[in-house]
Design a protein around this motif. Structure first.
Motif, PDB file in Angstrom:
ATOM      1  N   GLU A 135       2.557  -1.749  -0.137  1.00 50.80           N
ATOM      2  CA  GLU A 135       3.166  -2.468   0.975  1.00 50.80           C
ATOM      3  C   GLU A 135       2.588  -1.982   2.299  1.00 50.80           C
TER       4      GLU A 135
ATOM      5  N   GLY B 119       7.444  -8.178   1.351  1.00 52.39           N
ATOM      6  CA  GLY B 119       8.796  -7.730   1.040  1.00 52.39           C
ATOM      7  C   GLY B 119       9.332  -8.342  -0.239  1.00 52.39           C
ATOM      8  N   THR B 120       9.029  -9.611  -0.443  1.00 49.89           N
ATOM      9  CA  THR B 120       9.476 -10.291  -1.660  1.00 49.89           C
ATOM     10  C   THR B 120       8.851  -9.661  -2.901  1.00 49.89           C
TER      11      THR B 120
ATOM     12  N   GLN C 232       2.760 -11.710   5.339  1.00 50.24           N
ATOM     13  CA  GLN C 232       3.430 -10.417   5.469  1.00 50.24           C
ATOM     14  C   GLN C 232       4.845 -10.486   4.891  1.00 50.24           C
ATOM     15  N   ALA C 233       5.539 -11.605   5.114  1.00 49.62           N
ATOM     16  CA  ALA C 233       6.883 -11.755   4.557  1.00 49.62           C
ATOM     17  C   ALA C 233       6.854 -11.698   3.030  1.00 49.62           C
TER      18      ALA C 233
ATOM     19  N   SER D  43      14.251  -4.553  12.392  1.00 43.22           N
ATOM     20  CA  SER D  43      14.381  -5.226  11.099  1.00 43.22           C
ATOM     21  C   SER D  43      15.531  -4.692  10.266  1.00 43.22           C
TER      22      SER D  43
ATOM     23  N   TRP E 235       7.640  -6.605  -3.173  1.00 45.70           N
ATOM     24  CA  TRP E 235       8.181  -5.262  -3.391  1.00 45.70           C
ATOM     25  C   TRP E 235       9.552  -5.334  -4.059  1.00 45.70           C
ATOM     26  N   ALA E 236      10.414  -6.223  -3.569  1.00 43.53           N
ATOM     27  CA  ALA E 236      11.754  -6.339  -4.140  1.00 43.53           C
ATOM     28  C   ALA E 236      11.710  -6.733  -5.611  1.00 43.53           C
TER      29      ALA E 236
ATOM     30  N   HIS F  91       9.027  -0.838  11.313  1.00 46.83           N
ATOM     31  CA  HIS F  91       8.421  -2.130  10.966  1.00 46.83           C
ATOM     32  C   HIS F  91       7.971  -2.815  12.258  1.00 46.83           C
TER      33      HIS F  91
ATOM     34  N   THR G 215       0.145  -4.044   5.119  1.00 44.39           N
ATOM     35  CA  THR G 215       0.499  -4.099   6.540  1.00 44.39           C
ATOM     36  C   THR G 215      -0.645  -3.573   7.399  1.00 44.39           C
TER      37      THR G 215
ATOM     38  N   TRP H 131      21.766  -7.475  -2.083  1.00 45.64           N
ATOM     39  CA  TRP H 131      20.308  -7.365  -2.090  1.00 45.64           C
ATOM     40  C   TRP H 131      19.872  -6.175  -2.941  1.00 45.64           C
TER      41      TRP H 131
ATOM     42  N   VAL I 131       5.578   0.984  -2.580  1.00 52.16           N
ATOM     43  CA  VAL I 131       5.692   1.219  -1.138  1.00 52.16           C
ATOM     44  C   VAL I 131       4.308   1.475  -0.542  1.00 52.16           C
TER      45      VAL I 131
END
Length: 369
Positions: A76, A63-64, A59-60, A163, A66-67, A116, A80, A310, A73
Protein backbone atom coordinates in the motif's frame (compact mmCIF):
# COMPACT_ATOMS: atom_id res chain seq x y z
CA UNK A 1 6.62 1.74 -21.71
CA UNK A 2 4.05 3.85 -23.55
CA UNK A 3 0.32 3.49 -23.92
CA UNK A 4 -2.19 4.51 -26.53
CA UNK A 5 -3.42 8.07 -25.92
CA UNK A 6 -6.91 8.64 -24.62
CA UNK A 7 -8.86 10.32 -27.42
CA UNK A 8 -12.12 10.94 -25.58
CA UNK A 9 -13.46 11.26 -22.07
CA UNK A 10 -15.86 8.33 -22.07
CA UNK A 11 -16.17 6.12 -19.04
CA UNK A 12 -14.80 3.19 -21.05
CA UNK A 13 -11.70 5.18 -22.01
CA UNK A 14 -11.09 6.26 -18.43
CA UNK A 15 -11.72 2.77 -17.13
CA UNK A 16 -9.13 1.31 -19.49
CA UNK A 17 -6.54 3.89 -18.51
CA UNK A 18 -7.22 3.34 -14.81
CA UNK A 19 -6.66 -0.38 -15.31
CA UNK A 20 -3.30 0.30 -16.99
CA UNK A 21 -2.34 2.72 -14.24
CA UNK A 22 -3.31 0.19 -11.58
CA UNK A 23 -1.13 -2.49 -13.17
CA UNK A 24 1.81 -0.10 -13.26
CA UNK A 25 1.54 1.16 -9.68
CA UNK A 26 0.68 -2.32 -8.39
CA UNK A 27 4.05 -3.56 -9.62
CA UNK A 28 5.89 -0.45 -8.42
CA UNK A 29 6.80 0.70 -11.95
CA UNK A 30 6.82 4.48 -11.60
CA UNK A 31 8.06 5.02 -15.17
CA UNK A 32 5.21 3.02 -16.66
CA UNK A 33 2.73 4.75 -14.36
CA UNK A 34 4.02 8.16 -15.42
CA UNK A 35 3.79 7.19 -19.08
CA UNK A 36 0.19 6.07 -18.63
CA UNK A 37 -0.86 9.39 -17.10
CA UNK A 38 1.16 11.64 -19.42
CA UNK A 39 -0.14 9.78 -22.47
CA UNK A 40 -3.66 10.36 -21.19
CA UNK A 41 -2.90 14.08 -20.86
CA UNK A 42 -1.50 14.18 -24.39
CA UNK A 43 -4.70 12.47 -25.49
CA UNK A 44 -6.73 15.37 -24.16
CA UNK A 45 -7.90 14.27 -20.72
CA UNK A 46 -6.71 17.48 -19.02
CA UNK A 47 -4.43 17.87 -16.04
CA UNK A 48 -7.15 18.23 -13.44
CA UNK A 49 -8.94 15.14 -14.71
CA UNK A 50 -5.67 13.22 -14.70
CA UNK A 51 -5.36 14.00 -11.01
CA UNK A 52 -8.96 13.43 -9.95
CA UNK A 53 -10.28 10.88 -12.45
CA UNK A 54 -7.21 8.71 -12.88
CA UNK A 55 -4.88 8.96 -9.90
CA UNK A 56 -7.52 9.52 -7.18
CA UNK A 57 -9.74 6.50 -8.00
CA UNK A 58 -6.74 4.21 -8.48
CA UNK A 59 -5.42 5.32 -5.08
CA UNK A 60 -8.86 4.64 -3.59
CA UNK A 61 -8.60 1.11 -4.95
CA UNK A 62 -5.53 0.60 -2.77
CA UNK A 63 -7.66 0.76 0.38
CA UNK A 64 -10.20 -1.64 -1.07
CA UNK A 65 -7.52 -4.14 -2.03
CA UNK A 66 -5.89 -3.92 1.40
CA UNK A 67 -9.21 -4.47 3.17
CA UNK A 68 -9.79 -7.54 1.02
CA UNK A 69 -6.41 -8.95 2.04
CA UNK A 70 -4.89 -8.62 -1.42
CA UNK A 71 -2.32 -5.94 -0.52
CA UNK A 72 0.04 -5.71 2.42
CA UNK A 73 0.66 -2.43 4.25
CA UNK A 74 4.10 -2.27 2.61
CA UNK A 75 2.56 -2.67 -0.85
CA UNK A 76 0.00 0.00 0.00
CA UNK A 77 2.79 2.41 0.89
CA UNK A 78 4.71 1.52 -2.27
CA UNK A 79 1.70 2.31 -4.48
CA UNK A 80 1.22 5.64 -2.72
CA UNK A 81 4.90 6.49 -3.25
CA UNK A 82 4.58 5.78 -6.98
CA UNK A 83 1.53 8.04 -7.18
CA UNK A 84 3.49 10.79 -5.45
CA UNK A 85 6.17 10.50 -8.11
CA UNK A 86 3.57 10.60 -10.89
CA UNK A 87 2.02 13.75 -9.42
CA UNK A 88 5.46 15.36 -9.26
CA UNK A 89 6.03 14.51 -12.93
CA UNK A 90 2.69 16.08 -13.80
CA UNK A 91 3.52 19.22 -11.84
CA UNK A 92 6.74 19.68 -13.85
CA UNK A 93 5.12 18.89 -17.19
CA UNK A 94 4.56 22.02 -19.35
CA UNK A 95 0.81 21.48 -19.26
CA UNK A 96 0.88 20.93 -15.51
CA UNK A 97 2.33 24.24 -14.46
CA UNK A 98 -1.07 25.88 -14.51
CA UNK A 99 -1.70 29.59 -14.41
CA UNK A 100 0.91 31.85 -12.83
CA UNK A 101 -0.26 32.53 -9.28
CA UNK A 102 -2.71 35.43 -9.46
CA UNK A 103 -5.00 34.35 -6.66
CA UNK A 104 -4.15 34.67 -2.94
CA UNK A 105 -2.10 32.24 -0.88
CA UNK A 106 -3.75 29.06 0.40
CA UNK A 107 -2.24 26.73 3.00
CA UNK A 108 -3.02 23.03 2.53
CA UNK A 109 -2.06 20.64 5.31
CA UNK A 110 -2.95 17.42 7.09
CA UNK A 111 -3.85 17.63 10.76
CA UNK A 112 -1.40 16.49 13.41
CA UNK A 113 -1.17 12.68 13.38
CA UNK A 114 -2.66 12.30 9.90
CA UNK A 115 -0.21 10.52 7.59
CA UNK A 116 -2.50 10.02 4.58
CA UNK A 117 -1.33 13.04 2.62
CA UNK A 118 -2.27 12.15 -0.96
CA UNK A 119 -5.81 13.65 -0.87
CA UNK A 120 -4.36 16.94 0.39
CA UNK A 121 -1.66 16.79 -2.27
CA UNK A 122 -4.29 16.35 -4.99
CA UNK A 123 -6.17 19.39 -3.68
CA UNK A 124 -2.97 21.43 -3.64
CA UNK A 125 -2.25 20.55 -7.27
CA UNK A 126 -5.79 21.38 -8.38
CA UNK A 127 -5.59 24.76 -6.68
CA UNK A 128 -2.22 25.46 -8.32
CA UNK A 129 -3.69 24.66 -11.71
CA UNK A 130 -6.42 27.19 -11.01
CA UNK A 131 -3.97 29.96 -10.21
CA UNK A 132 -3.82 29.90 -6.42
CA UNK A 133 -0.52 30.44 -4.58
CA UNK A 134 -0.37 27.19 -2.61
CA UNK A 135 1.72 26.26 0.41
CA UNK A 136 1.46 22.48 0.73
CA UNK A 137 2.72 21.48 4.18
CA UNK A 138 2.16 17.74 3.79
CA UNK A 139 1.32 15.08 6.36
CA UNK A 140 1.22 15.29 10.15
CA UNK A 141 1.49 19.04 10.74
CA UNK A 142 1.51 19.92 14.46
CA UNK A 143 -0.94 22.72 15.17
CA UNK A 144 1.71 24.97 16.73
CA UNK A 145 3.83 24.74 13.56
CA UNK A 146 0.77 25.40 11.40
CA UNK A 147 -0.07 28.56 13.35
CA UNK A 148 3.54 29.78 13.16
CA UNK A 149 3.39 29.32 9.37
CA UNK A 150 0.17 31.33 9.17
CA UNK A 151 1.70 34.19 11.12
CA UNK A 152 4.60 34.29 8.63
CA UNK A 153 2.56 33.99 5.43
CA UNK A 154 -0.92 35.41 6.12
CA UNK A 155 -2.90 33.12 3.80
CA UNK A 156 -6.39 33.76 2.51
CA UNK A 157 -7.57 30.42 3.93
CA UNK A 158 -6.41 27.07 5.28
CA UNK A 159 -7.52 23.71 3.88
CA UNK A 160 -7.16 20.90 6.44
CA UNK A 161 -7.33 17.23 5.52
CA UNK A 162 -7.93 14.17 7.67
CA UNK A 163 -8.84 10.62 6.70
CA UNK A 164 -9.04 9.03 10.15
CA UNK A 165 -11.88 9.76 12.55
CA UNK A 166 -9.51 9.27 15.47
CA UNK A 167 -7.91 12.60 14.46
CA UNK A 168 -11.13 14.58 14.96
CA UNK A 169 -10.17 15.97 18.40
CA UNK A 170 -6.85 17.17 16.96
CA UNK A 171 -8.63 18.58 13.91
CA UNK A 172 -11.01 20.46 16.20
CA UNK A 173 -8.12 22.03 18.08
CA UNK A 174 -6.48 23.02 14.79
CA UNK A 175 -9.70 24.56 13.42
CA UNK A 176 -10.16 26.61 16.59
CA UNK A 177 -6.51 27.76 16.64
CA UNK A 178 -6.53 28.81 12.98
CA UNK A 179 -9.76 30.75 13.38
CA UNK A 180 -8.30 32.46 16.44
CA UNK A 181 -5.73 34.17 14.16
CA UNK A 182 -8.46 35.31 11.78
CA UNK A 183 -8.02 32.74 9.01
CA UNK A 184 -11.00 30.73 7.70
CA UNK A 185 -10.76 26.93 7.65
CA UNK A 186 -12.04 24.59 4.96
CA UNK A 187 -11.89 20.90 5.89
CA UNK A 188 -12.17 17.68 3.93
CA UNK A 189 -11.49 13.97 4.11
CA UNK A 190 -13.23 10.83 5.30
CA UNK A 191 -12.65 11.72 8.96
CA UNK A 192 -15.34 14.38 8.79
CA UNK A 193 -18.09 11.86 8.12
CA UNK A 194 -20.88 11.51 5.56
CA UNK A 195 -21.86 14.89 4.22
CA UNK A 196 -19.25 16.57 6.43
CA UNK A 197 -21.40 16.12 9.54
CA UNK A 198 -18.44 16.38 11.91
CA UNK A 199 -17.03 19.41 10.12
CA UNK A 200 -20.09 21.37 11.15
CA UNK A 201 -19.98 19.98 14.68
CA UNK A 202 -16.36 21.09 15.03
CA UNK A 203 -17.08 24.61 13.84
CA UNK A 204 -15.17 24.58 10.53
CA UNK A 205 -16.04 27.47 8.21
CA UNK A 206 -16.83 25.05 5.39
CA UNK A 207 -16.45 21.47 4.20
CA UNK A 208 -15.94 19.96 0.77
CA UNK A 209 -16.29 16.32 -0.33
CA UNK A 210 -13.53 16.62 -2.92
CA UNK A 211 -10.91 18.82 -4.55
CA UNK A 212 -13.18 20.32 -7.20
CA UNK A 213 -15.80 21.21 -4.61
CA UNK A 214 -13.15 22.75 -2.37
CA UNK A 215 -11.82 24.83 -5.25
CA UNK A 216 -15.34 26.01 -6.08
CA UNK A 217 -15.91 27.09 -2.47
CA UNK A 218 -12.66 29.05 -2.45
CA UNK A 219 -13.52 30.61 -5.80
CA UNK A 220 -16.83 31.79 -4.36
CA UNK A 221 -15.09 33.38 -1.37
CA UNK A 222 -14.81 32.43 2.29
CA UNK A 223 -15.70 34.84 5.09
CA UNK A 224 -12.88 35.55 7.52
CA UNK A 225 -13.62 34.73 11.17
CA UNK A 226 -13.43 37.38 13.87
CA UNK A 227 -10.44 36.59 16.12
CA UNK A 228 -12.17 38.44 18.96
CA UNK A 229 -14.98 35.89 18.80
CA UNK A 230 -12.60 32.95 19.34
CA UNK A 231 -13.97 30.22 21.56
CA UNK A 232 -12.86 27.01 23.19
CA UNK A 233 -13.50 23.60 21.59
CA UNK A 234 -15.84 22.60 24.43
CA UNK A 235 -18.15 25.45 23.36
CA UNK A 236 -18.92 23.54 20.16
CA UNK A 237 -19.40 20.22 21.96
CA UNK A 238 -21.09 20.76 25.34
CA UNK A 239 -21.47 17.01 25.93
CA UNK A 240 -17.71 16.89 26.62
CA UNK A 241 -18.51 18.29 30.06
CA UNK A 242 -19.36 14.76 31.23
CA UNK A 243 -15.62 13.90 30.98
CA UNK A 244 -16.29 10.49 29.36
CA UNK A 245 -14.05 11.26 26.39
CA UNK A 246 -11.28 12.53 28.65
CA UNK A 247 -11.37 9.49 30.93
CA UNK A 248 -11.39 6.98 28.06
CA UNK A 249 -8.39 8.68 26.45
CA UNK A 250 -6.48 8.92 29.71
CA UNK A 251 -7.06 5.25 30.59
CA UNK A 252 -6.46 3.90 27.08
CA UNK A 253 -3.40 1.83 28.02
CA UNK A 254 -5.15 0.26 31.03
CA UNK A 255 -8.31 -0.46 29.03
CA UNK A 256 -6.35 -2.25 26.31
CA UNK A 257 -4.30 -4.27 28.82
CA UNK A 258 -7.30 -5.33 30.91
CA UNK A 259 -9.48 -6.13 27.89
CA UNK A 260 -6.68 -8.27 26.48
CA UNK A 261 -6.56 -10.18 29.77
CA UNK A 262 -10.35 -10.62 29.74
CA UNK A 263 -10.22 -12.07 26.22
CA UNK A 264 -8.00 -14.90 27.39
CA UNK A 265 -10.92 -16.07 29.53
CA UNK A 266 -13.87 -15.21 27.28
CA UNK A 267 -12.41 -16.02 23.84
CA UNK A 268 -10.79 -19.48 24.01
CA UNK A 269 -9.04 -19.38 20.60
CA UNK A 270 -6.84 -16.61 21.94
CA UNK A 271 -5.14 -18.99 24.38
CA UNK A 272 -3.31 -20.53 21.44
CA UNK A 273 -2.12 -17.21 20.01
CA UNK A 274 1.57 -16.64 19.41
CA UNK A 275 3.25 -13.57 20.88
CA UNK A 276 3.01 -11.84 17.50
CA UNK A 277 -0.72 -12.57 17.30
CA UNK A 278 -1.21 -11.17 20.78
CA UNK A 279 0.63 -8.01 19.76
CA UNK A 280 -1.65 -7.60 16.74
CA UNK A 281 -4.67 -8.14 18.95
CA UNK A 282 -3.46 -5.45 21.36
CA UNK A 283 -3.01 -3.07 18.40
CA UNK A 284 -6.53 -3.82 17.21
CA UNK A 285 -7.92 -3.17 20.69
CA UNK A 286 -6.06 0.13 20.71
CA UNK A 287 -7.83 1.11 17.49
CA UNK A 288 -11.16 0.12 19.03
CA UNK A 289 -10.58 2.31 22.09
CA UNK A 290 -9.35 5.19 19.91
CA UNK A 291 -12.51 5.08 17.79
CA UNK A 292 -14.64 4.85 20.91
CA UNK A 293 -12.93 8.02 22.07
CA UNK A 294 -13.64 9.74 18.75
CA UNK A 295 -17.30 8.71 18.92
CA UNK A 296 -17.54 10.11 22.44
CA UNK A 297 -15.89 13.32 21.30
CA UNK A 298 -18.50 14.05 18.62
CA UNK A 299 -21.28 12.13 20.44
CA UNK A 300 -22.07 9.97 17.42
CA UNK A 301 -22.77 6.27 17.89
CA UNK A 302 -22.63 5.75 14.13
CA UNK A 303 -18.95 6.68 13.99
CA UNK A 304 -18.02 3.77 16.24
CA UNK A 305 -20.53 1.32 14.81
CA UNK A 306 -19.32 2.08 11.30
CA UNK A 307 -15.73 1.42 12.33
CA UNK A 308 -16.64 -1.87 14.01
CA UNK A 309 -18.62 -3.04 10.97
CA UNK A 310 -15.72 -2.12 8.70
CA UNK A 311 -13.33 -4.00 11.00
CA UNK A 312 -15.62 -7.02 10.90
CA UNK A 313 -15.54 -6.89 7.10
CA UNK A 314 -11.73 -6.82 7.09
CA UNK A 315 -11.56 -9.72 9.54
CA UNK A 316 -14.01 -11.75 7.48
CA UNK A 317 -11.87 -11.20 4.38
CA UNK A 318 -9.01 -12.75 6.32
CA UNK A 319 -11.02 -15.74 7.49
CA UNK A 320 -11.68 -14.48 11.04
CA UNK A 321 -15.24 -14.54 12.35
CA UNK A 322 -16.60 -11.03 12.80
CA UNK A 323 -18.22 -12.01 16.09
CA UNK A 324 -14.74 -12.43 17.57
CA UNK A 325 -15.04 -8.71 18.30
CA UNK A 326 -18.05 -9.21 20.59
CA UNK A 327 -16.15 -10.36 23.71
CA UNK A 328 -13.90 -7.30 23.47
CA UNK A 329 -16.86 -4.95 23.18
CA UNK A 330 -18.56 -6.61 26.13
CA UNK A 331 -15.40 -6.39 28.24
CA UNK A 332 -15.10 -2.68 27.51
CA UNK A 333 -18.77 -2.13 28.30
CA UNK A 334 -18.33 -3.76 31.72
CA UNK A 335 -15.17 -1.79 32.49
CA UNK A 336 -16.85 1.47 31.48
CA UNK A 337 -19.93 0.79 33.58
CA UNK A 338 -19.99 4.32 35.01
CA UNK A 339 -20.03 5.96 31.56
CA UNK A 340 -23.55 5.87 30.07
CA UNK A 341 -22.61 7.30 26.67
CA UNK A 342 -19.74 4.83 26.25
CA UNK A 343 -21.97 1.91 27.27
CA UNK A 344 -24.64 3.01 24.78
CA UNK A 345 -22.11 3.25 21.94
CA UNK A 346 -20.51 -0.12 22.75
CA UNK A 347 -23.92 -1.76 23.07
CA UNK A 348 -25.02 -0.50 19.66
CA UNK A 349 -21.85 -1.86 18.06
CA UNK A 350 -22.32 -5.23 19.80
CA UNK A 351 -25.90 -5.42 18.52
CA UNK A 352 -24.77 -4.57 14.99
CA UNK A 353 -22.25 -7.42 15.06
CA UNK A 354 -24.62 -10.03 16.48
CA UNK A 355 -27.22 -9.19 13.84
CA UNK A 356 -24.71 -9.70 11.00
CA UNK A 357 -25.19 -12.87 8.98
CA UNK A 358 -22.29 -15.26 9.41
CA UNK A 359 -19.92 -14.86 6.46
CA UNK A 360 -18.02 -17.82 5.00
CA UNK A 361 -14.25 -17.78 5.10
CA UNK A 362 -12.61 -16.30 2.06
CA UNK A 363 -10.54 -18.99 0.33
CA UNK A 364 -6.84 -18.26 0.44
CA UNK A 365 -7.21 -15.19 2.59
CA UNK A 366 -5.26 -16.58 5.52
CA UNK A 367 -5.56 -15.49 9.14
CA UNK A 368 -5.00 -12.00 10.46
CA UNK A 369 -3.94 -13.35 13.82
Amino acid sequence: MSTAPVRSGTAADLGAVRDRLWQAVRTGDEYAATDVVLDAVRGGIGMESALLELIAPVQARVGTEWAAGRLTVAQEHAVTAVHERVIAALAHHPEGRGEPPWRPRITVACVDGEWHALPARLLAEVLRLRGWHVDFLGAHVPTAHLIAHLHRTGPYAVALSSSLATRLPTAHAAVTAVQAVGVPVLVGGAAFGPGGRYARALGADDWAPGAREAAALLDAGVARPDPLAAHQPVDDLPHLADQEYTMVVRTRTVLVKETLADLEDTYPPMRAYSERQREHTAEDLGHVVDHLGAALYVDDTGLFTGFIEWTAHVLAARGVAARALCPALESLRVRLGDFPRARRILGAAHDALTSRPAAPNVPGSGKSR
